[in-house]
Design a protein around this motif. Structure first.
Motif: not given
Ligand SMILES: [Zn+2]
Length: 289
Positions: A149, A161, A163, A168
């Protein structure tokens, strides 16, 4: 004797370590009820253990002990160690599963005899763990080794992503990422196993997708290897099981490194499905002998 657990979103697997790893059973993971969860773990205690070591699919803050385990609400946001200790009366260590993988590979697997081992996972996600001198480097917040990430990819292959960031390595390097790259290139919906099989069979479109995958993954990974000074990089996870894939990525990483290496740097992991249990057991041995 160490009692080790590998805890995922569907199963709790248990084993004892007494010089060798011996599986002692598994149960379904209680997802919503903390008391049922700790009772499931405590059910494996026989009274002969020196301590309990747990591998979880989540991140544990090494200072506060708080765990982030998104797919198991029963323990998400809790200090799992003290919870299990209260239920069993035994000392408890809790580690991230990628850290357990890296520790297992460093001490018992492909990284044996190497000082600095970066364990890399290429599977449903991209992750990793770092072991230096036989010790897991957890880092601030427990995130050391998590190279999947961070917004490193720009342009047409930069994807959103989970996250919250864009670009990422996880979004292109994982099994779903490989499928995403293939779909972006060709508009064809194809599973990662079919793409890899096509590449191995010499099919042009699959080969181009694999070359793109390698290009996008190798650069960030080479930089990570430079930063942490890894001697050896065992690679696990579903993608790593495809014959020749780790060697294919290794070639591209090594030409991007500052250090010149004669032999392979990336090698297939050796501990297989037991890596989580084995790594947890190794952490238990380090803590309680
Ligand atoms: Zn990510």
């Amino acid at each position: 004797m160490i009692l080790a657990f590998d805890i995922g979103g569907s199963r709790i697997k248990a084993a004892v370590w007494d010089g060798t790893l011996q599986p002692v059973g598994e149960v379904a993971t209680p997802l919503g009820d903390t008391a049922a969860f700790t009772a499931a773990v405590a059910g494996f205690v026989t009274g002969r253990e020196a301590g309990i070591a747990i591998s979880i699919a989540g991140v544990v803050d090494p200072v506060s002990g708080l765990g982030k385990v998104a797919n198991i609400p029963a323990i998400d946001g809790l200090r799992l160690g003290p919870e299990v200790q209260a239920a069993t009366g035994l000392p408890v260590r809790v580690l991230n599963d990628a850290d357990c993988f890296a520790l297992a590979e460093a001490l018992q697997g492909a990284g044996r005899g190497h000082h600095s081992v970066l364990g890399v996972i290429l599977g449903s996600g991209v992750g990793g763990g770092l072991v230096i001198g036989g010790q897991v480097v957890t880092g601030a917040g427990g995130y050391a080794g998590e190279w999947g990430h961070g917004p490193v990819i720009r342009g047409e292959f930069a994807f959103q992503c989970g996250c919250g960031q864009v670009g990422c390595v996880d979004t292109v390097g994982s099994a779903r990422g490989l499928e995403r790259l293939h779909r972006k290139r060709t508009a064809e919906l194809l599973g990662s196993e079919a793409i890899i099989a096509g590449w191995m069979a010499g099919e042009a479109e699959a080969g181009e997708t694999m070359a793109l995958w390698r290009e996008l993954v190798a650069g960030p990974l080479a930089m990570v290897v430079n930063v942490v000074g890894a001697d050896l990089v065992p690679v696990g996870g579903g993608l790593s099981r495809a014959p020749g894939l780790v060697g294919y990525l290794d070639e591209a990483v090594r030409v991007r490194l500052l250090r010149r290496t004669k032999g392979p740097l990336l090698v297939p992991a050796e501990c297989g499905a037991d890596a989580g249990l084995l790594g947890a057991a190794m952490a238990g041995v380090a803590a309680w002998g």
